[in-house]
Design a protein around this motif. Structure first.
Motif, PDB file in Angstrom:
ATOM      1  N   MET A 134       0.850  -1.199   0.000  1.00  0.00           N
ATOM      2  CA  MET A 134       0.000   0.000   0.000  1.00  0.00           C
ATOM      3  C   MET A 134       0.881   1.243   0.000  1.00  0.00           C
ATOM      4  N   SER A 135       0.596   2.190  -0.882  1.00  0.00           N
ATOM      5  CA  SER A 135       1.340   3.441  -0.918  1.00  0.00           C
ATOM      6  C   SER A 135       0.622   4.496  -0.090  1.00  0.00           C
ATOM      7  N   ALA A 136       1.363   5.541   0.271  1.00  0.00           N
ATOM      8  CA  ALA A 136       0.763   6.614   1.068  1.00  0.00           C
ATOM      9  C   ALA A 136      -0.372   7.293   0.312  1.00  0.00           C
ATOM     10  N   LEU A 137      -0.261   7.386  -1.012  1.00  0.00           N
ATOM     11  CA  LEU A 137      -1.297   8.052  -1.796  1.00  0.00           C
ATOM     12  C   LEU A 137      -2.602   7.271  -1.823  1.00  0.00           C
ATOM     13  N   GLU A 138      -2.563   5.989  -1.467  1.00  0.00           N
ATOM     14  CA  GLU A 138      -3.792   5.198  -1.428  1.00  0.00           C
ATOM     15  C   GLU A 138      -4.606   5.469  -0.171  1.00  0.00           C
ATOM     16  N   ARG A 139      -4.020   6.194   0.770  1.00  0.00           N
ATOM     17  CA  ARG A 139      -4.761   6.599   1.966  1.00  0.00           C
ATOM     18  C   ARG A 139      -5.553   7.860   1.622  1.00  0.00           C
ATOM     19  N   ALA A 140      -6.846   7.851   1.942  1.00  0.00           N
ATOM     20  CA  ALA A 140      -7.722   8.942   1.514  1.00  0.00           C
ATOM     21  C   ALA A 140      -7.253  10.294   2.060  1.00  0.00           C
ATOM     22  N   GLY A 141      -6.842  10.334   3.313  1.00  0.00           N
ATOM     23  CA  GLY A 141      -6.412  11.600   3.902  1.00  0.00           C
ATOM     24  C   GLY A 141      -5.200  12.179   3.211  1.00  0.00           C
ATOM     25  N   THR A 142      -4.259  11.322   2.809  1.00  0.00           N
ATOM     26  CA  THR A 142      -3.057  11.800   2.131  1.00  0.00           C
ATOM     27  C   THR A 142      -3.373  12.306   0.734  1.00  0.00           C
ATOM     28  N   ALA A 143      -4.199  11.573  -0.003  1.00  0.00           N
ATOM     29  CA  ALA A 143      -4.573  12.014  -1.350  1.00  0.00           C
ATOM     30  C   ALA A 143      -5.293  13.353  -1.308  1.00  0.00           C
ATOM     31  N   PRO A 149       0.214  12.744  12.381  1.00  0.00           N
ATOM     32  CA  PRO A 149      -0.453  11.445  12.255  1.00  0.00           C
ATOM     33  C   PRO A 149      -1.799  11.579  11.558  1.00  0.00           C
ATOM     34  N   GLY A 150      -2.006  10.742  10.550  1.00  0.00           N
ATOM     35  CA  GLY A 150      -3.191  10.837   9.718  1.00  0.00           C
ATOM     36  C   GLY A 150      -2.877  11.296   8.313  1.00  0.00           C
ATOM     37  N   GLY A 151      -1.711  11.958   8.134  1.00  0.00           N
ATOM     38  CA  GLY A 151      -1.283  12.382   6.808  1.00  0.00           C
ATOM     39  C   GLY A 151      -2.145  13.444   6.184  1.00  0.00           C
ATOM     40  N   ALA A 152      -2.794  14.304   6.998  1.00  0.00           N
ATOM     41  CA  ALA A 152      -3.724  15.290   6.447  1.00  0.00           C
ATOM     42  C   ALA A 152      -3.066  16.621   6.114  1.00  0.00           C
ATOM     43  N   GLU A 153      -1.780  16.790   6.400  1.00  0.00           N
ATOM     44  CA  GLU A 153      -1.055  18.026   6.064  1.00  0.00           C
ATOM     45  C   GLU A 153       0.367  17.641   5.690  1.00  0.00           C
ATOM     46  N   PRO A 204       2.192   3.022  10.616  1.00  0.00           N
ATOM     47  CA  PRO A 204       0.952   3.445  11.273  1.00  0.00           C
ATOM     48  C   PRO A 204      -0.115   2.374  11.147  1.00  0.00           C
ATOM     49  N   LEU A 205      -1.064   2.409  12.066  1.00  0.00           N
ATOM     50  CA  LEU A 205      -2.143   1.439  12.014  1.00  0.00           C
ATOM     51  C   LEU A 205      -3.006   1.675  10.781  1.00  0.00           C
ATOM     52  N   PRO A 206      -3.394   0.627  10.064  1.00  0.00           N
ATOM     53  CA  PRO A 206      -4.317   0.821   8.945  1.00  0.00           C
ATOM     54  C   PRO A 206      -5.659   1.323   9.441  1.00  0.00           C
ATOM     55  N   ALA A 207      -6.342   2.069   8.557  1.00  0.00           N
ATOM     56  CA  ALA A 207      -7.613   2.683   8.956  1.00  0.00           C
ATOM     57  C   ALA A 207      -8.625   1.641   9.412  1.00  0.00           C
ATOM     58  N   ALA A 208      -8.650   0.503   8.727  1.00  0.00           N
ATOM     59  CA  ALA A 208      -9.644  -0.508   9.070  1.00  0.00           C
ATOM     60  C   ALA A 208      -9.421  -1.097  10.443  1.00  0.00           C
ATOM     61  N   ALA A 209      -8.146  -1.085  10.904  1.00  0.00           N
ATOM     62  CA  ALA A 209      -7.858  -1.685  12.200  1.00  0.00           C
ATOM     63  C   ALA A 209      -7.775  -0.676  13.310  1.00  0.00           C
ATOM     64  N   ALA A 210      -7.955   0.630  12.988  1.00  0.00           N
ATOM     65  CA  ALA A 210      -7.733   1.657  13.994  1.00  0.00           C
ATOM     66  C   ALA A 210      -8.848   1.699  15.024  1.00  0.00           C
ATOM     67  N   SER A 211     -10.104   1.615  14.591  1.00  0.00           N
ATOM     68  CA  SER A 211     -11.214   1.783  15.514  1.00  0.00           C
ATOM     69  C   SER A 211     -11.220   0.752  16.638  1.00  0.00           C
ATOM     70  N   PRO A 212     -11.003  -0.569  16.387  1.00  0.00           N
ATOM     71  CA  PRO A 212     -10.989  -1.521  17.486  1.00  0.00           C
ATOM     72  C   PRO A 212      -9.871  -1.271  18.480  1.00  0.00           C
ATOM     73  N   ALA A 213      -8.840  -0.516  18.097  1.00  0.00           N
ATOM     74  CA  ALA A 213      -7.714  -0.274  18.997  1.00  0.00           C
ATOM     75  C   ALA A 213      -7.879   1.011  19.788  1.00  0.00           C
ATOM     76  N   LEU A 214      -9.136   1.472  19.949  1.00  0.00           N
ATOM     77  CA  LEU A 214      -9.374   2.731  20.638  1.00  0.00           C
ATOM     78  C   LEU A 214     -10.297   2.540  21.832  1.00  0.00           C
ATOM     79  N   PRO A 215      -9.932   1.732  22.810  1.00  0.00           N
ATOM     80  CA  PRO A 215     -10.799   1.583  23.980  1.00  0.00           C
ATOM     81  C   PRO A 215     -10.833   2.860  24.813  1.00  0.00           C
ATOM     82  N   TYR A 216     -11.903   3.017  25.562  1.00  0.00           N
ATOM     83  CA  TYR A 216     -12.083   4.227  26.375  1.00  0.00           C
ATOM     84  C   TYR A 216     -10.898   4.457  27.309  1.00  0.00           C
ATOM     85  N   ALA A 217     -10.434   3.395  27.979  1.00  0.00           N
ATOM     86  CA  ALA A 217      -9.371   3.568  28.968  1.00  0.00           C
ATOM     87  C   ALA A 217      -8.094   4.120  28.338  1.00  0.00           C
ATOM     88  N   ALA A 218      -7.715   3.621  27.140  1.00  0.00           N
ATOM     89  CA  ALA A 218      -6.489   4.083  26.500  1.00  0.00           C
ATOM     90  C   ALA A 218      -6.597   5.539  26.082  1.00  0.00           C
TER      91      ALA A 218
END
Length: 415
Positions: A1-10, A148-152, A186-200
Motif C-alpha cells: 500500500m502506498s501513502a497516496l492510497e490513503r484517503a487523507g493523504t490524497a 499522524p493521519g497524513g492530512a497536512e 501506522p495502524l491501517p484505517a480498518a484496524a484503527a477503531s478496534p484499537a481505541l478503547p475508552y481507557a487508552a
C-alpha cells in the motif's frame, strides 16, 4: 500500500496542489495588473501617483508567482515519493529554524531533516504531546513529513552541513530521542477503531492535559448568552462560525486605512494600497457571510436548541495539526474497553474544562452537503460549538481521525 492510497493523504496533496495553483494565478494576475497600470499611465494626465504605487503590485505579484511555482514543483516531488512508498510513524524532536529530528527504525539512529517551506508552515511539523510524526521518503534524499493521519504535507530534505547535523543530533539526544523505541508503520484505517478503547484514550487525554502549559483563563471562556433565548449573532461561538467577527474586523481595518489616506491628502501611498487590498478581502468576507456563514450559524443555533439530549461519556484530545480539541464520545454506561461511537471536532474556544467527563448531544435534525449529521454538545452548562459535523464510528471520516487517535504505545505493541 502506498501513502497516496490513503484517503487523507490524497486529499491533502490535492489541497496542496490547489493552493499552489491559486498562488500562481493570483500572482500572475496582480503582476499583469501592475504592468498594465504602468503601461496605461505613460503620458496620462493625473497619473503622477502611479510610480508611487506601482512597486507594490509588481513586487507582491512576482513574489506570489514565484511562491506558487515553487509549491507546484514540490507537489510533483511529493506525488512521486508518496506514490512509491507508505507512511511510517517516528518519534520526533522539533528544533528551531524548521529542523526536525526523526528516530530511525534502528536503535540509536537519528535523522535530522530541514523543513523546506515558508516559516509560517513550520508549525505544521510541530509534534503533538506524544511526539510522533509520519514520514515517507528516502532518508538520504527528500521526503514528506505529516502529522499522524497524513492530512497536512510538508517537504523536507536532509540537513547537509556537517556541523549543523551534529548539533541537531546532539540536541535530540539531550531530549532523550535516541532512547525512544521505534514505532513502525501506522495502524491501517480498518484496524484503527478496534484499537481505541475508552481507557487508552482517557489515559492519553490526561497526559495531554498534564503536558499542556498552565494558562490564565482565556476571555472566551466567560459564559455565553443562552442561544435558546437570544439572537444567534449575540453568541460568541456562532459569530466565530459564521465569520461575522472576522468580517466586521476586516471592514473596520480597511475603512480606517482608506480614511487615513483620504484625510492625509498626499496621494494613495502605502496606507491606500493596503486599504484597497483589505477592502477587497472585506468584500469577499461579506459575500461568504451572506451566502454561507449566516445559514450555518442559524442551523447550529437550531441544533443546539433541539429538545431531546442524548447523554454520552467523552474524552477530549488535541488534533495534532491544528491543536483544536476533538470530542470522542462513548456509550454513557460502559466499561474501560468500550470503543468510541463517534467524534466531534470543536472550536478551540469551546474546549471542555476537563479531559474526560459527561456530555449531552443535541441535533441530528439537519445534515451538511456531504450528508454528515449536525450535532452540538453541551457539558457543564456550556455549549461546545463544533468545528465540523459529527463523524460516526465506521465512516471513512472517522477512520481518518482514528489514525491519529490511536495512542502510539498500541502501535508499538502491534509492530
Amino acid at each position: 500500500m502506498s501513502a497516496l492510497e490513503r484517503a487523507g493523504t490524497a486529499e491533502a496533496l490535492d489541497r496542496y496542489r490547489r493552493r499552489a495553483a491559486l498562488w500562481v494565478k493570483a500572482g500572475a494576475a496582480v503582476l499583469a495588473a501592475g504592468m498594465a497600470l504602468g503601461v496605461l499611465s505613460v503620458d496620462s494626465p493625473g497619473a503622477d501617483w502611479v510610480p508611487e504605487v506601482l512597486p507594490y503590485p509588481l513586487a507582491g505579484g512576482g513574489f506570489a508567482l514565484l511562491l506558487g511555482l515553487g509549491a507546484q514543483r514540490f507537489a510533483r516531488r511529493m506525488r512521486r515519493v508518496l506514490g512509491a512508498g507508505d507512511w511510517s510513524a517516528h518519534a520526533v524532536v522539533a528544533l528551531p529554524k524548521g529542523v526536525v529530528v526523526l528516530a530511525g527504525q534502528e536503535p540509536g539512529v537519528l535523522l535530522p531533516r530541514q523543513v523546506v517551506a515558508v516559516k509560517e508552515r513550520y508549525a505544521r511539523v510541530e509534534p503533538g504531546p506524544d511526539g510522533v510524526l509520519w514520514w515517507c521518503g528516502d532518508p538520504r534524499d527528500g521526503g514528506v513529513v505529516a502529522p499522524p493521519g497524513g492530512a497536512e504535507l510538508v517537504w523536507t530534505r536532509p540537513v547537509r552541513r556537517t556541523g549543523a547535523r551534529r548539533r541537531a543530533v546532539a540536541l535530540a539526544e539531550l531530549r532523550g530521542l535516541a532512547e525512544r523505541p521505534a514505532i513502525g508503520l501506522p495502524l491501517p484505517a480498518a484496524a484503527a477503531s478496534p484499537a481505541l478503547p475508552y481507557a487508552a484514550l482517557a489515559e492519553a487525554a490526561l497526559r495531554q492535559a498534564v503536558a499542556a502549559k498552565p494558562r490564565r483563563r482565556p476571555r472566551w471562556n466567560r459564559p455565553e448568552p443562552d442561544v435558546r433565548t437570544v439572537a444567534w449573532w449575540r453568541v460568541r461561538g456562532l459569530r466565530e462560525i459564521s465569520g461575522l467577527s472576522w468580517t466586521a474586523g476586516s471592514c473596520a481595518v480597511s475603512a480606517a486605512l482608506l480614511g487615513v489616506t483620504w484625510l492625509g491628502g498626499e496621494g494613495v501611498g502605502m496606507f491606500g494600497v493596503l486599504g484597497l487590498f483589505m477592502a477587497a478581502g472585506a468584500c469577499v468576507n461579506v459575500f461568504r457571510l451572506l451566502t454561507s456563514g449566516v445559514s450555518a450559524a442559524r442551523l447550529l443555533a437550531r441544533t443546539a436548541a433541539a429538545p431531546v439530549p442524548v447523554p454520552k461519556r467523552y474524552v477530549v484530545l488535541a488534533d495534532p495539526y491544528s491543536g483544536s480539541p476533538v470530542l470522542v464520545v462513548f456509550a454513557p454506561h460502559g466499561g474501560p474497553g468500550d470503543p468510541p461511537e463517534g467524534a466531534l471536532p470543536l472550536l478551540r474556544s469551546s474546549a471542555p474544562g476537563e479531559p474526560t467527563g459527561e456530555v449531552e448531544l443535541h441535533g441530528w435534525l439537519d445534515q451538511d452537503a456531504r450528508g454528515r449529521p449536525l450535532v452540538v454538545a453541551r457539558s457543564g452548562g456550556r455549549v461546545l460549538w463544533p468545528r465540523e459535523p459529527y463523524m460516526e464510528a465506521g465512516t471513512p471520516e472517522f477512520a481518518e481521525v482514528a489514525q491519529w487517535l490511536a495512542p502510539p504505545q498500541e502501535a508499538r505493541a502491534q509492530k
